[in-house]
Design a protein around this motif. Structure first.
Motif, PDB file in Angstrom:
ATOM      1  N   LEU A 121       0.827  -1.216   0.000  1.00  0.00           N
ATOM      2  CA  LEU A 121       0.000   0.000   0.000  1.00  0.00           C
ATOM      3  C   LEU A 121       0.858   1.262   0.000  1.00  0.00           C
ATOM      4  O   LEU A 121       0.489   2.269  -0.580  1.00  0.00           O
ATOM      5  N   LYS A 122       2.034   1.187   0.672  1.00  0.00           N
ATOM      6  CA  LYS A 122       2.889   2.383   0.786  1.00  0.00           C
ATOM      7  C   LYS A 122       3.965   2.331  -0.295  1.00  0.00           C
ATOM      8  O   LYS A 122       5.109   1.940  -0.044  1.00  0.00           O
ATOM      9  N   GLU A 123       3.571   2.735  -1.498  1.00  0.00           N
ATOM     10  CA  GLU A 123       4.458   2.573  -2.651  1.00  0.00           C
ATOM     11  C   GLU A 123       5.692   3.471  -2.581  1.00  0.00           C
ATOM     12  O   GLU A 123       6.776   3.060  -2.969  1.00  0.00           O
ATOM     13  N   GLU A 124       5.513   4.702  -2.088  1.00  0.00           N
ATOM     14  CA  GLU A 124       6.669   5.626  -2.011  1.00  0.00           C
ATOM     15  C   GLU A 124       7.731   5.071  -1.065  1.00  0.00           C
ATOM     16  O   GLU A 124       8.927   5.117  -1.354  1.00  0.00           O
ATOM     17  N   THR A 125       7.278   4.539   0.082  1.00  0.00           N
ATOM     18  CA  THR A 125       8.222   3.940   1.034  1.00  0.00           C
ATOM     19  C   THR A 125       8.936   2.765   0.397  1.00  0.00           C
ATOM     20  O   THR A 125      10.155   2.599   0.524  1.00  0.00           O
ATOM     21  N   PHE A 126       8.182   1.933  -0.314  1.00  0.00           N
ATOM     22  CA  PHE A 126       8.779   0.785  -0.996  1.00  0.00           C
ATOM     23  C   PHE A 126       9.891   1.231  -1.947  1.00  0.00           C
ATOM     24  O   PHE A 126      10.986   0.666  -1.958  1.00  0.00           O
ATOM     25  N   LEU A 127       9.620   2.263  -2.739  1.00  0.00           N
ATOM     26  CA  LEU A 127      10.620   2.726  -3.716  1.00  0.00           C
ATOM     27  C   LEU A 127      11.850   3.303  -3.016  1.00  0.00           C
ATOM     28  O   LEU A 127      12.980   3.073  -3.452  1.00  0.00           O
ATOM     29  N   GLU A 128      11.631   4.017  -1.905  1.00  0.00           N
ATOM     30  CA  GLU A 128      12.770   4.553  -1.119  1.00  0.00           C
ATOM     31  C   GLU A 128      13.651   3.413  -0.615  1.00  0.00           C
ATOM     32  O   GLU A 128      14.876   3.466  -0.710  1.00  0.00           O
ATOM     33  N   LYS A 129      13.006   2.395  -0.040  1.00  0.00           N
ATOM     34  CA  LYS A 129      13.758   1.257   0.515  1.00  0.00           C
ATOM     35  C   LYS A 129      14.458   0.473  -0.597  1.00  0.00           C
ATOM     36  O   LYS A 129      15.565  -0.033  -0.420  1.00  0.00           O
ATOM     37  N   ALA A 130      13.799   0.365  -1.748  1.00  0.00           N
ATOM     38  CA  ALA A 130      14.411  -0.334  -2.888  1.00  0.00           C
ATOM     39  C   ALA A 130      15.661   0.414  -3.353  1.00  0.00           C
ATOM     40  O   ALA A 130      16.703  -0.199  -3.626  1.00  0.00           O
ATOM     41  N   GLU A 131      15.573   1.745  -3.420  1.00  0.00           N
ATOM     42  CA  GLU A 131      16.735   2.571  -3.819  1.00  0.00           C
ATOM     43  C   GLU A 131      17.898   2.355  -2.845  1.00  0.00           C
ATOM     44  O   GLU A 131      19.049   2.181  -3.258  1.00  0.00           O
TER      45      GLU A 131
END
Length: 360
Positions: A121-131
């Motif tokens: 659900l928290k896509e922005e957090t996911f992308l930050e953690k992926a980076e």
């Protein structure tokens, strides 16, 4: 690291038997719009990761019989990037297969491995953690995973125990435990140093190759026999797959490796593995019933998930509490919500009936 050195592998091979009868052998749950949002689970996984990885660097590995379905649902991905496995061999072989394919294209690649059917659900957090994971994995010989803060002692998930903070954003992993019994899951939760294993992994092709050579040398040998991204790749893979050990990447590598790190992440994550997890993540009416259809009347009924495939069918439910009701073209399932882990057993028993296979 250069953005062009980043790759993604979406693992889409499962048949989601706990999600029967909506998830079937012909049409598994990753290819369905389970939450009614207009995109299937694999499409949502692609939508998320394509924000940071170009289409030509995104690969899908699935069962051979779902290659065509994957093409239909993900037309943006180059056709040759959707790869079929001839046999179901769990997650270690497909990870090695894809690491070999990607290494042949780019030996400096770092890759993220994603399950096709998870909710984030928290896509922005996911992308930050992926980076962050890409940065760590590109610079170090680390096998990185994202860990989810557990909200309940769930026995359906694997757990990751971490040790003292390496720095504020990631920790060294001490142990991996696959699907513990309830008492152990409760003790994990109380200790506070355990996270759920979301099955999201990030590593350089060099690091994962090194891990396979160390912990699964025989499998590594088998896969060395093939030329990757060449005309004879598929026929070679068909020859070696029957010989390859059936083992998960968790059992085969991560439980043994000493260089595993975890990034804790609050992602609004669920593996949507069961009807209960779907119930928790969809809209409910004032009686806490999860109902999407138009022609449903409920009386004295609370906490149910009701899914009827035929939208022209009227449904009346009276006096039902905390049940799963799923009606498809071939199957009607009615069972208590807290028995959703037994659905696998129903499927096995049904298979044993005469001509029971046609309901799968």
């Amino acid at each position: 690291m250069s953005k062009s050195d980043r790759y993604c592998v979406i693992m889409a091979g499962g048949i989601g038997s706990r999600f029967w009868p909506m998830s079937t052998q012909k049409f598994p749950k990753q290819f369905q719009d389970i939450l009614g949002v207009g995109r299937t689970m694999i499409q949502q996984t692609y939508d998320r990761i394509s924000r940071i990885i170009p289409n030509e660097n995104i690969f899908v590995i699935t069962n051979s019989e779902y290659v065509e379905l994957s093409h239909q649902q993900l037309p943006e991905i180059p056709q040759e990037n959707i790869v079929g496995e001839p046999l179901v061999k769990n997650t270690a072989p497909c990870n090695l297969y894809m690491a070999n394919k990607i290494a042949e294209i780019n030996p400096n690649a770092t890759m993220i491995v994603l399950p096709a059917d998870h909710l984030i659900l928290k896509e922005e957090t996911f992308l930050e953690k992926a980076e962050l994971a890409f940065e760590i994995a590109a610079k170090n010989d680390y096998l990185v995973t994202l860990g989810i803060t557990p909200t309940r002692p769930d026995t359906g998930y694997g757990y990751i125990q971490f040790v003292d903070k390496h720095d504020s954003e990631y920790y060294k992993v001490k142990t991996f435990t696959e699907k513990p019994i309830l008492e152990i899951a409760k003790s994990f939760l109380e200790s506070g140093d355990f996270l759920w294993n979301a099955g999201i992994f990030i590593w350089s092709v060099k690091s994962i190759h090194h891990a396979f050579e160390t912990y699964l040398p025989e499998m590594t040998q088998h896969f060395m026999a093939c030329d990757y991204n060449a005309g004879n790749e598929a026929s070679c893979i068909e020859l070696i797959y029957p010989k390859v050990q059936k083992i998960s990447i968790d059992n085969g590598i991560l439980e043994k490796a000493k260089n595993v790190y975890v990034i804790p992440a609050d992602l609004g994550w669920s593996d949507l593995g069961t009807w209960t997890s779907v119930y928790e993540n969809v809209e409910k009416d004032s009686d806490q019933n999860a109902v999407k259809q138009k022609h449903i009347l409920t009386y004295n009924s609370t906490g149910n998930i009701i899914h009827i495939k035929n939208s022209n069918k009227a449904v009346v439910v009276d006096g039902l509490k905390d049940f799963i009701v799923v009606d498809t073209e071939k199957v009607l399932l009615i069972c208590p919500r807290d028995h959703d882990q037994l659905i696998k057993d129903y499927v096995l028993d049904l298979k044993n009936l005469k001509k029971g296979d046609k309901f799968m």
